[in-house]
Design a protein around this motif. Sequence first.
Motif, mmCIF file in Angstrom:
data_model
loop_
_atom_site.group_PDB
_atom_site.id
_atom_site.type_symbol
_atom_site.label_atom_id
_atom_site.label_comp_id
_atom_site.label_asym_id
_atom_site.label_seq_id
_atom_site.Cartn_x
_atom_site.Cartn_y
_atom_site.Cartn_z
ATOM 1 N N SER A 136 41.315 42.684 -13.015
ATOM 2 C CA SER A 136 39.977 42.157 -12.281
ATOM 3 C C SER A 136 40.241 40.477 -12.185
ATOM 4 O O SER A 136 40.712 39.951 -12.908
ATOM 5 C CB SER A 136 38.805 42.541 -13.052
ATOM 6 N N ILE B 297 46.902 54.121 -15.611
ATOM 7 C CA ILE B 297 46.394 53.123 -14.302
ATOM 8 C C ILE B 297 46.091 51.979 -14.993
ATOM 9 O O ILE B 297 45.094 51.887 -15.987
ATOM 10 C CB ILE B 297 45.271 53.813 -13.707
ATOM 11 N N ALA B 298 46.597 50.691 -14.602
ATOM 12 C CA ALA B 298 46.284 49.415 -15.007
ATOM 13 C C ALA B 298 45.432 48.586 -14.029
ATOM 14 O O ALA B 298 45.965 48.377 -12.875
ATOM 15 C CB ALA B 298 47.484 48.735 -15.383
ATOM 16 N N SER B 299 44.397 48.304 -14.612
ATOM 17 C CA SER B 299 43.314 47.875 -13.538
ATOM 18 C C SER B 299 43.070 46.351 -14.123
ATOM 19 O O SER B 299 42.720 45.837 -14.895
ATOM 20 C CB SER B 299 41.930 48.537 -13.641
ATOM 21 N N ASP C 153 40.674 59.599 -10.547
ATOM 22 C CA ASP C 153 41.829 59.585 -9.961
ATOM 23 C C ASP C 153 42.731 60.760 -10.600
ATOM 24 O O ASP C 153 43.572 60.427 -11.162
ATOM 25 C CB ASP C 153 42.267 58.087 -10.242
ATOM 26 N N HIS D 163 34.576 57.460 -13.317
ATOM 27 C CA HIS D 163 34.308 56.043 -13.289
ATOM 28 C C HIS D 163 33.792 55.521 -12.185
ATOM 29 O O HIS D 163 33.910 56.233 -11.010
ATOM 30 C CB HIS D 163 35.693 55.347 -13.930
ATOM 31 N N ASN E 28 39.977 43.578 -7.315
ATOM 32 C CA ASN E 28 40.287 44.789 -8.278
ATOM 33 C C ASN E 28 41.758 45.233 -7.868
ATOM 34 O O ASN E 28 41.842 45.571 -6.805
ATOM 35 C CB ASN E 28 39.376 45.787 -8.638
ATOM 36 N N GLN F 281 41.706 60.842 -16.555
ATOM 37 C CA GLN F 281 41.410 61.346 -15.098
ATOM 38 C C GLN F 281 40.956 62.714 -14.923
ATOM 39 O O GLN F 281 40.301 63.374 -14.338
ATOM 40 C CB GLN F 281 42.247 60.909 -14.320
ATOM 41 N N THR G 56 44.594 48.044 -8.787
ATOM 42 C CA THR G 56 44.667 49.247 -9.729
ATOM 43 C C THR G 56 46.111 49.742 -9.522
ATOM 44 O O THR G 56 46.525 50.300 -8.622
ATOM 45 C CB THR G 56 43.715 50.163 -9.778
ATOM 46 N N ARG H 273 49.704 51.680 -10.226
ATOM 47 C CA ARG H 273 49.754 53.163 -10.691
ATOM 48 C C ARG H 273 51.269 53.493 -10.218
ATOM 49 O O ARG H 273 51.694 52.816 -9.566
ATOM 50 C CB ARG H 273 48.729 54.255 -10.223
ATOM 51 N N VAL I 223 49.976 49.870 -5.842
ATOM 52 C CA VAL I 223 48.621 49.166 -6.268
ATOM 53 C C VAL I 223 47.684 49.454 -5.028
ATOM 54 O O VAL I 223 48.060 49.156 -4.008
ATOM 55 C CB VAL I 223 48.951 47.536 -6.639
ATOM 56 N N ILE J 206 42.887 49.616 -19.075
ATOM 57 C CA ILE J 206 43.788 50.704 -18.922
ATOM 58 C C ILE J 206 43.236 52.065 -19.041
ATOM 59 O O ILE J 206 42.515 52.165 -19.989
ATOM 60 C CB ILE J 206 45.296 50.569 -19.784
#
Length: 191
Positions: free
Chosen positions: A125, A121-123, A110, A165, A179, A160, A181, A183, A93, A154
Amino acid sequence: MQDIPVEFYPDYLPKPLADALKEALNSKLNWTQESLRMYGKTIPFPRLMAWYGDPGTAYRFSGKTYHPQEPIPELQELMDLLQADFGKPFNAVLANAYRSGSDSMSWHSDDEPELGPKPFIASISLGASRTFRMRHKRGKTSQGWVLNHGSLLIMKDHSQQEWEHCIPKTKKPVDLRINLTFRFIFPSSQP
């Protein structure tokens, strides 16, 4: 505009859990102010960062290799939750702390080799709301999502390879946003 390969969950984490996580991570993570060399100058990243993961999950971006710190229990619990909810493995992460509206993340993808060809990728916040934008690499228009406290976005499939982004600066007064992220780093691709 082409369909963007994302999933958005505005209320993924319950507010009491999101509140507790923001406070714990703000104080427990080993935040650093990283920098990069550009045109002969050292330029600090406009945010704080921390990299956590399993052994063998070094990550190279912006000309530097980041070696993982062992995940603290709160990060490991989130990794386990995401894996259970989405059936995808996570072993690292990247945490970013945006201290004010002048902290940001410029346009990028990414797409590092250690993430594989179609990273998931799970983000998550936590804290102040900020706008997250995506645009196709061949396009000029972008789409935005307001990432609120406890939300999950996600990026998957070809996100990517074909998209970029960013988190733009804002002149609105905003408090701290953390944040995370999550992965999967392929250990065989280590630099």
